[in-house]
Write an enzyme that holds these catalytic residues in place. Structure first.
Site, short mmCIF file in Angstrom:
data_model
loop_
_atom_site.label_atom_id
_atom_site.label_comp_id
_atom_site.label_asym_id
_atom_site.label_seq_id
_atom_site.Cartn_x
_atom_site.Cartn_y
_atom_site.Cartn_z
N THR A 72 -8.22 11.45 2.40
CA THR A 72 -7.05 11.21 3.25
C THR A 72 -6.26 12.51 3.38
O THR A 72 -6.51 13.49 2.67
CB THR A 72 -6.13 10.15 2.63
OG1 THR A 72 -5.65 10.63 1.35
CG2 THR A 72 -6.88 8.82 2.42
N ASN B 282 0.80 -1.22 0.00
CA ASN B 282 0.00 0.00 0.00
C ASN B 282 0.84 1.27 0.00
O ASN B 282 0.40 2.29 -0.53
CB ASN B 282 -0.91 0.00 1.23
CG ASN B 282 -1.62 1.31 1.43
OD1 ASN B 282 -2.52 1.67 0.69
ND2 ASN B 282 -1.19 2.07 2.44
N TYR C 29 3.98 9.22 -11.17
CA TYR C 29 3.24 8.35 -10.26
C TYR C 29 2.35 7.38 -11.03
O TYR C 29 2.35 6.17 -10.76
CB TYR C 29 2.40 9.22 -9.33
CG TYR C 29 1.49 8.47 -8.39
CD1 TYR C 29 2.01 7.74 -7.32
CD2 TYR C 29 0.10 8.50 -8.55
CE1 TYR C 29 1.17 7.07 -6.44
CE2 TYR C 29 -0.73 7.83 -7.68
CZ TYR C 29 -0.20 7.12 -6.63
OH TYR C 29 -1.03 6.44 -5.78
N LYS D 22 2.37 3.14 -11.22
CA LYS D 22 1.21 2.33 -10.86
C LYS D 22 0.78 1.46 -12.04
O LYS D 22 0.34 0.31 -11.84
CB LYS D 22 0.06 3.23 -10.41
CG LYS D 22 0.33 3.91 -9.08
CD LYS D 22 0.56 2.90 -7.96
CE LYS D 22 0.66 3.55 -6.59
NZ LYS D 22 0.89 2.55 -5.51
#
Length: 256
Positions: free
Chosen positions: A198, A98, A163, A167
């Protein structure tokens, strides 16, 4: 199906789960879910204090848990994480990759250091952690790997090319791992969250958050807790016939 079989679908009792990035946000929610499902949980994160606090919180929920300070970008830390887990709980049944670094840089300002840092944490670290845990996963009767990816790997996302590409590569590794590990009874899947409420999300400008929310059918941010059900499905006996897949938990925001 009888009652005992049904009751056991999401039961994680007697299983040991490693959750990287498990001290806050989605990672902490997943760790809570695994503890409440009966698992022994190891939370890994860079800061020792955060690991200790998260582990204490999980124990207060009634579970067995430890925290192990781990930097995904440091290869030596990965072996130490697995060794500590095995020493404490006797093995590894589930690995949840994660932890991530959502570094954003536009073309024209992209640096080699940024690319290297993203590669180390978002791709190399998770892949090598699976390799470190592999002998123990092979010994488990309930082995599963869950790689947390992102809807950024599916959609156009300005500023997030570094990023998102890492992924996307992790999704490819997920499918390759699933094909390679099937002979050892290890299932490998990925979960791709949409916009989740978050601390990391709240660092974005409100305009950007509104844009992400507006792109979902449900019209809101997810809570971290809303990732738990899909994660448990993919790593428990409830998902025993699911491998090599990517489940989108995105509020209906990703074009198919």
């Amino acid at each position: 199906m009888d009652r005992s079989s049904f009751d056991g679908l999401f039961d994680m009792s007697e299983r040991t789960v490693i959750v990287t990035g498990g001290t806050r946000g989605i990672g902490l929610a997943l760790a809570e879910g695994y503890v409440l499902a009966g698992a022994r949980v190891v939370v890994a994160s860079r800061k020792a204090e955060a690991c200790d606090q998260a582990a204490e919180h999980l124990r207060e929920l009634g579970g067995e848990a430890i925290g192990v300070p781990t930097h995904l970008g440091e290869v030596d830390d990965l072996g130490a994480l697995v060794e500590r887990t095995v020493a404490e709980f006797g093995g590894v049944d589930v690995l949840v990759n994660n932890a991530a670094n959502p570094l954003a840089q536009p073309f024209g300002q992209m640096t080699v250091d940024a690319l290297t840092k993203s590669f180390d944490v978002n791709l190399r670290g998770p892949v090598m952690l699976v390799q470190e845990a592999l002998p123990h996963l092979k010994a488990s009767e309930h082995a599963a790997v869950l790689n947390m990816v992102s809807i950024g790997a599916f959609i156009f996302a300005p500023m997030l090319s570094i990023y998102a590409s890492m992924k996307a590569a992790m999704m490819s590794f997920t499918r390759s791992m699933a094909a390679e590990f099937v002979r050892d009874g290890i299932r490998v899947n990925a979960l791709a969250p949409g916009p989740v409420d978050t601390d990391m999300m709240r660092k974005n400008p409100q305009e950007a958050i509104d844009g992400m929310v507006g792109g979902t059918l449900l019209g809101r941010l997810a809570t971290p807790d809303e990732m738990v059900g899909a994660a448990l499905l993919l790593t428990s006996d409830a998902g025993s016939y699911i491998t090599g897949q990517v489940i989108l938990v995105d509020g209906g925001g990703t074009p198919r």
